[in-house]
Scaffold this motif. Structure first.
Motif, PDB file in Angstrom:
ATOM      1  N   ARG A 224      57.758  13.823 -85.358  1.00  0.00           N
ATOM      2  CA  ARG A 224      56.694  13.930 -84.365  1.00  0.00           C
ATOM      3  C   ARG A 224      57.235  14.279 -82.977  1.00  0.00           C
ATOM      4  NH1 ARG A 224      53.142   8.693 -82.586  1.00  0.00           N
ATOM      5  NH2 ARG A 224      51.939   9.646 -80.898  1.00  0.00           N
ATOM      6  N   ALA A 225      58.358  13.684 -82.599  1.00  0.00           N
ATOM      7  CA  ALA A 225      58.950  13.974 -81.287  1.00  0.00           C
ATOM      8  C   ALA A 225      60.432  14.302 -81.399  1.00  0.00           C
ATOM      9  CB  ALA A 225      58.759  12.768 -80.368  1.00  0.00           C
ATOM     10  N   ASP A 226      60.870  14.588 -82.622  1.00  0.00           N
ATOM     11  CA  ASP A 226      62.298  14.858 -82.868  1.00  0.00           C
ATOM     12  C   ASP A 226      62.381  15.916 -83.954  1.00  0.00           C
ATOM     13  OD1 ASP A 226      65.033  14.758 -83.165  1.00  0.00           O
ATOM     14  OD2 ASP A 226      65.107  12.726 -83.983  1.00  0.00           O
TER      15      ASP A 226
ATOM     16  N   VAL B   6      55.176   9.534 -76.736  1.00  0.00           N
ATOM     17  CA  VAL B   6      55.848   9.288 -78.018  1.00  0.00           C
ATOM     18  C   VAL B   6      56.816   8.107 -77.947  1.00  0.00           C
ATOM     19  CG1 VAL B   6      55.605  11.614 -78.956  1.00  0.00           C
ATOM     20  CG2 VAL B   6      57.461  11.120 -77.364  1.00  0.00           C
TER      21      VAL B   6
ATOM     22  N   ASN C 287      65.090   4.639 -81.662  1.00  0.00           N
ATOM     23  CA  ASN C 287      63.742   5.206 -81.600  1.00  0.00           C
ATOM     24  C   ASN C 287      63.656   6.200 -80.446  1.00  0.00           C
ATOM     25  OD1 ASN C 287      63.529   2.214 -80.256  1.00  0.00           O
ATOM     26  ND2 ASN C 287      62.384   3.700 -79.041  1.00  0.00           N
ATOM     27  N   HIS C 288      62.596   7.009 -80.497  1.00  0.00           N
ATOM     28  CA  HIS C 288      62.299   7.857 -79.358  1.00  0.00           C
ATOM     29  C   HIS C 288      61.801   6.975 -78.235  1.00  0.00           C
ATOM     30  CE1 HIS C 288      60.608  11.070 -76.912  1.00  0.00           C
ATOM     31  NE2 HIS C 288      61.292  11.922 -77.661  1.00  0.00           N
ATOM     32  N   GLU C 289      62.202   7.314 -77.015  1.00  0.00           N
ATOM     33  CA  GLU C 289      61.779   6.492 -75.871  1.00  0.00           C
ATOM     34  C   GLU C 289      60.593   7.138 -75.154  1.00  0.00           C
ATOM     35  OE1 GLU C 289      61.602   4.083 -73.700  1.00  0.00           O
ATOM     36  OE2 GLU C 289      62.531   2.685 -75.093  1.00  0.00           O
TER      37      GLU C 289
ATOM     38  N   ASN D  72      65.454  16.280 -86.115  1.00  0.00           N
ATOM     39  CA  ASN D  72      65.980  15.044 -86.714  1.00  0.00           C
ATOM     40  C   ASN D  72      67.285  14.586 -86.061  1.00  0.00           C
ATOM     41  OD1 ASN D  72      64.451  13.592 -88.545  1.00  0.00           O
ATOM     42  ND2 ASN D  72      64.841  15.025 -90.224  1.00  0.00           N
TER      43      ASN D  72
ATOM     44  N   TYR E 148      58.456   4.610 -78.622  1.00  0.00           N
ATOM     45  CA  TYR E 148      58.525   3.797 -79.837  1.00  0.00           C
ATOM     46  C   TYR E 148      58.072   4.571 -81.072  1.00  0.00           C
ATOM     47  CZ  TYR E 148      59.070  -0.248 -76.712  1.00  0.00           C
ATOM     48  OH  TYR E 148      59.507  -1.126 -75.754  1.00  0.00           O
ATOM     49  N   THR E 149      58.542   5.794 -81.216  1.00  0.00           N
ATOM     50  CA  THR E 149      58.261   6.554 -82.427  1.00  0.00           C
ATOM     51  C   THR E 149      59.576   7.031 -83.026  1.00  0.00           C
ATOM     52  OG1 THR E 149      58.049   8.652 -81.233  1.00  0.00           O
ATOM     53  CG2 THR E 149      56.039   7.372 -81.556  1.00  0.00           C
ATOM     54  N   SER E 150      59.501   7.480 -84.267  1.00  0.00           N
ATOM     55  CA  SER E 150      60.632   8.120 -84.928  1.00  0.00           C
ATOM     56  C   SER E 150      60.081   9.163 -85.884  1.00  0.00           C
ATOM     57  CB  SER E 150      61.504   7.092 -85.662  1.00  0.00           C
ATOM     58  OG  SER E 150      60.733   6.379 -86.610  1.00  0.00           O
ATOM     59  N   GLY E 151      60.963   9.966 -86.439  1.00  0.00           N
ATOM     60  CA  GLY E 151      60.512  11.044 -87.300  1.00  0.00           C
ATOM     61  C   GLY E 151      60.305  12.327 -86.527  1.00  0.00           C
TER      62      GLY E 151
END
Length: 454
Positions: free
Chosen positions: A175-177, A168, A200-202, A180, A170-173
């Motif tokens: 999906r991996a958080d 995950v 962003n998620h790392e 929030n 380079y993601t946000s939202g």
């Protein structure tokens, strides 16, 4: 009208009172970059500004486990005071703590009236003064990663990674958080006004990166320090823990602290980026190339500040994208020192050596000091790295342990003279005590490895 009504601090206290603030938290960094602080009732802020707040100087010599390390000027001197004076130009309200504002404090030695030798903020000021003597004004952009943890009672550590999704980066939202965390944190940091731009998620589950805008070096260090403090406080409010430890888990990567460095020269409308030169090789000025060469030359010593813990060196290794060789490259993330592709006002160096546990003031001061030494010596870097790095046949290795890095720092007399002999002696004593305590401690690995069979 009373004397307190005419005090120069009155213009601050009036504004704070109108905003419903009745407490000011005066903070400063210790040697490892952790916040030390005192809450001051608003009515007593004028007195704190006049006389300062007394702390024991050994706060700089106290380990995370509460041991007081025998650094010169502490226990041997009878545990004397330092004096912390609020820097009201740094006042800002804490968005998540109603009625509380915070500001940084300037630390002095009451016996001399000069900055305390261990003060990280003043160490950076000293290095910047040397740059100013040569017409250079460093600009820094910090990038920091951290892990967010959920409490898990009954487990060996008591903590596990929050939302352990994989793949995950380079993601946000959601999906991996799933809770929030990032959105909530970005909004609160925005209101803290420390120059947060995006996040962003790392790479690993529970790992995040939040970027700060670039600014003059002292302001950038102040904001990075406040950022780390804020992230940890916001996590605590949620019953979680945020850690900037370099590598907290065996099954995951580490967290970096990357620095983007450029220098301005000239004043006012005539100021320009001293690292840019379209006619020069790679579009980099001689000043930029000399700065890069200085960072490369002093990298082994710089590791002691950029990678300041025993755990730091477990972040390194092949295929980690954490640099463990002394090299540089053009837009090459496998190099220790990367030159991003922008030129013109965006020309800069990116030092990828640091990990997130580094004290922002010390990392920035050390990097700028190394760059300045390269500029003054007129050094040129070797040919830039091409392709994927991590080839020991092409580049020298950085120190692989904290003791080796500390030895490299002590041996680098040019760098330590610029950083200051008193600071260096205190830092080396403090960190070598950390190494000694670790070597005396029996670890879980040792028990698992030896107990049953031996």
């Amino acid at each position: 009208m009373s004397a307190s009504d005419t005090h120069p601090v009155h213009r601050y206290t009036d504004r704070l009172a109108a905003e419903g603030i009745d407490v000011v938290r005066v903070t400063y960094p210790d040697l490892i970059g952790t916040e030390r602080a005192r809450d001051v009732l608003l009515d007593h802020l004028p007195s704190a500004c006049d006389h300062g707040l007394a702390f024991c100087r050994a706060v700089y010599h106290t380990s995370p486990q509460g041991d007081v390390v025998p650094v010169a000027g502490g226990m041997d001197a009878g545990l004397p005071d330092i004096c912390v004076v609020p820097d009201l130009d740094t006042l800002t309200a804490l968005p998540w703590e109603p009625g509380v504002a915070t500001c940084l404090g300037d630390v002095t030695d009451p016996a001399t009236g000069r900055p305390a030798p261990e003060s990280p903020r003043d160490l950076l000021r000293t290095v910047l003064d040397r740059c100013t003597e040569h017409g250079l004004h460093p600009v820094v952009g910090p990038e920091l990663e951290y892990f967010l943890l959920d409490a898990t009672p009954g487990t060996p550590s008591g903590w596990r990674r929050y939302d352990e999704a994989t793949g995950v980066v380079y993601t946000s939202g959601l999906r991996a958080d799933g809770d929030n965390h990032l959105l909530r944190t970005l909004r609160k940091l925005r209101d803290l006004d420390i120059g947060v731009t995006n996040g962003n998620h790392e790479f690993d589950g529970g790992q995040f990166e939040i970027n700060l805008t670039h600014s003059d070096a002292l302001d950038a260090a102040d904001r990075a320090f406040r950022f780390k403090t804020a992230i940890k406080e916001l996590a605590r409010q949620e019953g979680r823990m945020a850690t900037f430890m370099a590598k907290p888990f065996n099954g995951a990567g580490g967290s970096g602290f990357h620095l983007h460095l450029s220098c301005l020269t000239g004043d006012g409308e005539d100021a320009h980026n001293a690292f840019d030169d379209p006619s020069a090789p790679f579009g980099l000025s001689a000043t930029a190339r000399h700065a890069a060469a200085g960072v490369l030359a002093h990298a082994p010593a710089l590791a002691a500040l950029a990678n300041p813990t025993i755990n730091s060196y477990k972040r390194f290794g092949p295929d980690t994208l954490a640099p463990w060789l002394v090299d540089w490259g053009l837009d090459n993330r496998s190099a220790m020192l990367r030159v991003p592709p922008e030129r013109g006002s965006g020309a800069r160096l990116e030092l990828r050596l640091g990990d997130a546990s580094a004290n922002p003031y010390l990392l920035i001061a050390g990097t700028i000091a190394a760059a300045l030494l390269g500029i003054l010596a007129g050094q040129e870097p070797p040919a830039p790295l091409e392709g994927y790095g991590y080839d020991t046949a092409k580049s020298a290795m950085l120190p692989t342990t904290l003791p080796a890095a500390l030895d490299a720092l002590e041996a680098d007399t040019a760098l330590t003279e610029l950083l200051g002999k008193d600071f260096t002696a205190s830092y080396l004593t403090y960190k070598r005590d950390e190494v000694a305590r670790f070597h005396r401690h029996v670890t879980d690995w040792e028990f698992t490895e030896y107990a049953f069979h031996l």
